[in-house]
Design an enzyme around this catalytic site. Structure first.
Site, short mmCIF file in Angstrom:
data_model
loop_
_atom_site.label_atom_id
_atom_site.label_comp_id
_atom_site.label_asym_id
_atom_site.label_seq_id
_atom_site.Cartn_x
_atom_site.Cartn_y
_atom_site.Cartn_z
N ARG A 52 0.90 -1.20 -0.04
CA ARG A 52 -0.08 0.00 0.08
C ARG A 52 0.99 1.35 -0.03
O ARG A 52 0.61 2.25 -0.74
CB ARG A 52 -0.98 -0.21 1.32
CG ARG A 52 -1.91 1.19 1.26
CD ARG A 52 -3.01 1.12 2.37
NE ARG A 52 -2.34 1.00 3.47
CZ ARG A 52 -2.94 0.75 4.91
NH1 ARG A 52 -4.12 0.46 4.62
NH2 ARG A 52 -2.40 0.85 5.92
N ARG A 100 8.67 27.48 -0.41
CA ARG A 100 7.10 27.34 -0.59
C ARG A 100 6.85 27.61 -2.01
O ARG A 100 6.77 28.74 -2.48
CB ARG A 100 6.39 27.98 0.51
CG ARG A 100 4.86 27.54 0.53
CD ARG A 100 4.18 28.48 1.55
NE ARG A 100 2.70 27.90 1.34
CZ ARG A 100 1.84 28.43 0.68
NH1 ARG A 100 2.14 29.53 -0.22
NH2 ARG A 100 0.64 28.12 0.59
N HIS A 102 3.34 26.06 -4.67
CA HIS A 102 2.35 24.60 -4.92
C HIS A 102 2.98 23.82 -5.87
O HIS A 102 3.02 22.35 -5.48
CB HIS A 102 1.09 25.02 -5.56
CG HIS A 102 0.15 26.11 -4.26
ND1 HIS A 102 0.81 27.08 -3.69
CD2 HIS A 102 -0.75 25.80 -3.77
CE1 HIS A 102 -0.08 27.63 -2.63
NE2 HIS A 102 -1.00 26.80 -2.86
N LYS A 148 -3.19 6.75 1.18
CA LYS A 148 -2.96 6.76 2.50
C LYS A 148 -2.11 8.26 3.03
O LYS A 148 -1.00 8.26 3.02
CB LYS A 148 -2.27 5.65 3.07
CG LYS A 148 -2.16 5.62 4.77
CD LYS A 148 -2.26 4.28 5.31
CE LYS A 148 -2.37 4.35 6.95
NZ LYS A 148 -3.74 4.65 7.42
N LEU A 206 -10.26 4.13 2.57
CA LEU A 206 -8.64 3.35 2.26
C LEU A 206 -9.06 1.94 2.27
O LEU A 206 -9.88 1.46 2.92
CB LEU A 206 -8.00 3.79 3.74
CG LEU A 206 -6.60 3.48 3.52
CD1 LEU A 206 -5.72 4.22 2.68
CD2 LEU A 206 -6.14 3.55 4.98
N1 PDD Z 1 -5.50 4.37 10.20
N2 PDD Z 1 -9.58 4.12 7.09
C1 PDD Z 1 -8.75 5.11 7.50
C2 PDD Z 1 -9.22 6.38 7.06
C3 PDD Z 1 -7.47 4.89 8.12
O1 PDD Z 1 -6.91 5.96 8.47
C4 PDD Z 1 -7.14 3.65 8.49
C5 PDD Z 1 -6.09 3.44 9.39
C6 PDD Z 1 -8.02 2.63 8.11
C7 PDD Z 1 -7.66 1.16 8.47
O2 PDD Z 1 -6.55 0.51 7.47
P1 PDD Z 1 -5.49 -0.41 8.17
O3 PDD Z 1 -6.37 -1.57 8.63
O4 PDD Z 1 -4.54 -0.60 7.23
O5 PDD Z 1 -4.82 0.20 9.60
C8 PDD Z 1 -9.12 2.62 7.38
C9 PDD Z 1 -4.29 4.40 10.82
C10 PDD Z 1 -4.32 3.25 11.74
C11 PDD Z 1 -3.92 5.77 11.62
O6 PDD Z 1 -4.34 6.72 10.82
O7 PDD Z 1 -3.62 5.54 12.56
#
Ligand code: PDD
Length: 288
Positions: A52, A100, A102, A148, A206
């Protein structure tokens, strides 16, 4: 014991660790991150998190200057130096430091930060015995929630609002009334027919690593699975509901917007999935 952080090539005291004020992560939230659970000193579901991470970086055109082997060494070293047996590791890669603007220069050197901390697993297990409450909130996030990204302002606002209202997590709801996901978790329900339901992957959620692993475990246990959207009302009327993330594992939900789910106690299927996930983690730790 003092905590140690990794920042751009060096390991140093966590309380002094810093990046430059013109880091694009600081100024534009121009970066990505990963969070791993650590059990028995080992990073859980490591290959899936790395996959990921590669995807998130690729989608944002952020180059990866380190080899994966080198990054693995850093992650393990931060775990080791912080003596983390049970806890989590945080990795952040931003586009780097530049005056800075964009638009960016393709030659910028990405910034890499790694931290780790111990978390007593008993805290999560205690919470899982009681179950948690959810507040719903309109999903105002961008259209690439599959990346992410460290750009998490709507997520932090949602979580804070939920906490202020006495709930543990917020569930985002799209403009058609369907739950997308939690502010930092994926959302699940179990129907009266014992079907496990979670939203299908797309740019609106996500792709959680825990979500994927739990789906695999559910398949092995021959559970019925539907990857589809569900409304808040369907979740409130479900037999069980839960959230998943590396940090929460499968965490039972007992109420949504003050409406009790099932009998208001952690569901049997959720509890057994949580246990199966822990067993799966223990097997990974054994292989290390
Ligand atoms: N968060 N959806 C969102 C928006 C997230 O931020 C996360 C994870 C998940 C679950 O993903 P995973 O199973 O891979 O942890 C779903 C992490 C833990 C955080 O932001 O701290």
């Amino acid at each position: 014991m003092s905590r140690i952080a990794y920042v751009n090539g060096s390991y140093g005291a966590h309380n002094l660790a810093a990046v430059h004020i013109e880091d694009r992560g600081f100024q534009f939230a121009d970066g990505v991150y990963e969070v791993w659970a650590v059990r028995a000193g080992a990073l859980q579901d490591h290959a899936l998190h790395m996959k990921r991470l590669r995807r998130s970086l690729r989608e944002l055109d952020i180059p990866m200057r380190l080899t994966e082997r080198a990054l693995d060494v850093i992650l393990d070293e931060v775990v080791r130096r912080n003596r983390v047996q049970e806890g989590m590791v945080y990795l952040q890669i931003t586009r780097g430091v530049a005056p800075r603007d964009h638009a960016w220069d393709v030659d910028i050197e990405p910034s890499i930060v790694v931290t780790a901390k111990s978390v007593d697993p008993a805290i999560g297990h205690k919470k899982a015995k009681l179950g948690v409450e959810i507040r719903t909130i309109t999903d105002i996030r961008w259209q690439r929630c599959d990346i992410k990204s460290i750009s998490l302002l709507p997520n932090v606002l949602a979580k804070q609002k939920a906490r202020e209202q006495g709930a543990y997590e917020a569930w985002f709801v799209d403009d058609k009334g369907f739950v997308t996901e939690g502010s930092s978790t994926n959302a699940w329900i179990v129907t009266k027919d014992k079907v496990l339901v979670t939203r299908a992957l797309g740019s609106d959620i996500l792709g959680g690593v825990t979500r994927l692993t739990l789906l695999g475990i559910a398949e092995q246990h021959q559970l019925k699975i539907e990857e589809r959207s569900f409304t808040v009302a369907e979740a409130q009327n479900a037999t069980e509901a839960f959230i998943s993330a590396a940090t929460t594992l499968a965490m039972p939900v007992i109420a949504i917007d003050g409406v009790q789910v099932g009998d208001g106690r952690p569901g049997a299927l959720t509890t057994s999935l949580r246990q199966a996930y822990l067993d799966h983690g223990a097997k990974q730790a054994d292989r290390e």
